[in-house]
Design a protein around this motif. Structure first.
Motif, mmCIF file in Angstrom:
data_model
loop_
_atom_site.group_PDB
_atom_site.id
_atom_site.type_symbol
_atom_site.label_atom_id
_atom_site.label_comp_id
_atom_site.label_asym_id
_atom_site.label_seq_id
_atom_site.Cartn_x
_atom_site.Cartn_y
_atom_site.Cartn_z
ATOM 1 N N GLY A 19 0.774 -1.240 0.000
ATOM 2 C CA GLY A 19 0.000 0.000 0.000
ATOM 3 C C GLY A 19 0.800 1.280 0.000
ATOM 4 N N SER A 20 2.098 1.226 -0.274
ATOM 5 C CA SER A 20 2.908 2.437 -0.205
ATOM 6 C C SER A 20 2.948 3.218 -1.517
ATOM 7 C CB SER A 20 4.340 2.089 0.221
ATOM 8 O OG SER A 20 4.959 1.253 -0.748
ATOM 9 N N LYS A 21 2.560 2.585 -2.628
ATOM 10 C CA LYS A 21 2.623 3.259 -3.923
ATOM 11 C C LYS A 21 1.686 2.576 -4.913
ATOM 12 C CE LYS A 21 6.714 0.534 -5.156
ATOM 13 N NZ LYS A 21 8.149 0.576 -5.498
ATOM 14 N N GLY A 22 1.547 3.184 -6.079
ATOM 15 C CA GLY A 22 0.766 2.582 -7.162
ATOM 16 C C GLY A 22 -0.664 2.250 -6.786
ATOM 17 N N SER A 23 -1.132 1.106 -7.289
ATOM 18 C CA SER A 23 -2.516 0.693 -7.047
ATOM 19 C C SER A 23 -2.788 0.465 -5.566
ATOM 20 C CB SER A 23 -2.820 -0.588 -7.828
ATOM 21 O OG SER A 23 -2.713 -0.375 -9.204
ATOM 22 N N GLY A 24 -1.805 -0.066 -4.843
ATOM 23 C CA GLY A 24 -1.997 -0.303 -3.422
ATOM 24 C C GLY A 24 -2.281 0.975 -2.665
ATOM 25 N N TYR A 49 4.562 9.800 5.765
ATOM 26 C CA TYR A 49 3.300 9.053 5.684
ATOM 27 C C TYR A 49 2.332 9.553 6.758
ATOM 28 C CZ TYR A 49 0.195 5.060 4.933
ATOM 29 O OH TYR A 49 -0.884 4.267 4.637
ATOM 30 N N GLN A 50 1.089 9.814 6.374
ATOM 31 C CA GLN A 50 0.132 10.493 7.251
ATOM 32 C C GLN A 50 -0.440 9.606 8.357
ATOM 33 O OE1 GLN A 50 -2.807 12.289 4.626
ATOM 34 N NE2 GLN A 50 -1.652 14.203 4.614
ATOM 35 N N HIS A 51 -0.349 8.301 8.195
ATOM 36 C CA HIS A 51 -0.930 7.395 9.199
ATOM 37 C C HIS A 51 0.115 6.369 9.636
ATOM 38 C CE1 HIS A 51 -5.023 8.910 8.357
ATOM 39 N NE2 HIS A 51 -4.617 8.971 7.100
ATOM 40 N N PRO A 52 1.213 6.832 10.254
ATOM 41 C CA PRO A 52 2.290 5.904 10.614
ATOM 42 C C PRO A 52 1.853 4.810 11.586
ATOM 43 C CG PRO A 52 2.604 8.035 11.676
ATOM 44 C CD PRO A 52 1.515 8.208 10.671
#
Length: 261
Positions: A19-24, A49-52
């Protein structure tokens, strides 16, 4: 439940891999927009990242990585939604002989066995409460494998689809829906970078470079690849109550790339 409420995911806990980039990343953002409490995992947390507190740094292609994710998630109670997005290919070009034992195992672990292991760790809790949704992101390469550099990837995604279908048949009676999403090309930052390199290396415009990619796939009738937001919209639908009777399906989102029925 009113019709608009059937889109909402308020009060539901979700985990999105890769979930860190692209489609995720797009799936994480979409599920959050719909009200879910979304956890994600990837090897490295993006800077700023806003939700560490909802990010788990782990490599889900490894047994230890899956174990660390499962430990963090299980400590919070059962999941409502599990979306396996993580995947990719790093096989060198050169056909079947270029992929050695290590390369095959790397592709299988990343694109197939990681999902199997994480499901095995997290789905028993879903079975216990009698509800949940799982989405496996496969690829159109399971139907039209490209042999030069991505045959191990394509094979792993084919295995993931077969596994996903069998799992859906087992878990439906426990109130758990399992489905798959099969993208073709996706307009990610990595794809745009590849277009730039192809254009510069072959003295082409970006549009000519994109067309050469489409031609290598036998054409893309829509004339473009899907955006990450369009992938996320499909996943958002499948995990919502609007898809409450969809079980064991695979939704192709490829702009018409696969030419057969």
């Amino acid at each position: 439940m009113s019709m608009p409420d059937r889109d909402r995911l308020d009060g539901r806990r979700a985990l999105v891999t890769g979930g860190s980039k692209g489609s995720g990343k797009a799936v994480v953002e979409r599920l959050r927009e719909l009200g879910a409490d979304v956890w994600t995992t990837a090897r490295t947390m993006p800077v700023g990242y806003q939700h560490p507190d909802r990010f788990i740094e782990a490599d889900t292609s490894t047994i230890d990585g899956v174990a660390s994710v499962a430990a963090r998630i299980s400590g919070q109670g059962p999941l409502d939604i599990l979306v396996h997005v993580v995947g990719g290919s790093s096989t060198p070009p050169g056909g079947f002989a270029a992929a050695d034992e290590g390369q095959w195992m790397a592709e299988l672990n990343l694109n197939f066995l990681g999902a199997v292991r994480l499901d095995r760790a997290l789905l028993p809790a879903m079975v216990e409460v009698g509800s949940g949704v799982v989405v496996h992101v496969t690829s159109i390469q399971r139907q039209m494998p490209l042999h030069d550099a991505t045959l191990p990837y394509a094979s792993a995604k084919g295995a993931l689809r077969t596994y996903s279908k069998g799992l859906s048949n087992e878990l439906a009676r426990h109130g758990i829906r399992v489905n798959a999403v099969s993208p073709g090309g996706i307009e990610t930052e990595a794809y745009e970078g590849f277009v730039d390199r192809l254009a510069q290396g072959n003295d082409l415009t970006r549009e000519e470079a994109k067309q050469s990619i489409f031609d290598s796939l036998g054409g893309v009738p829509l004339g473009r690849f899907a955006s990450t937001a369009e992938i996320a919209d499909l996943v958002g639908f499948l995990v919502s109550d609007r898809a409450s009777s969809i079980v064991g399906a695979e939704y192709v989102i490829d702009g018409g790339t696969i030419p057969t029925i």
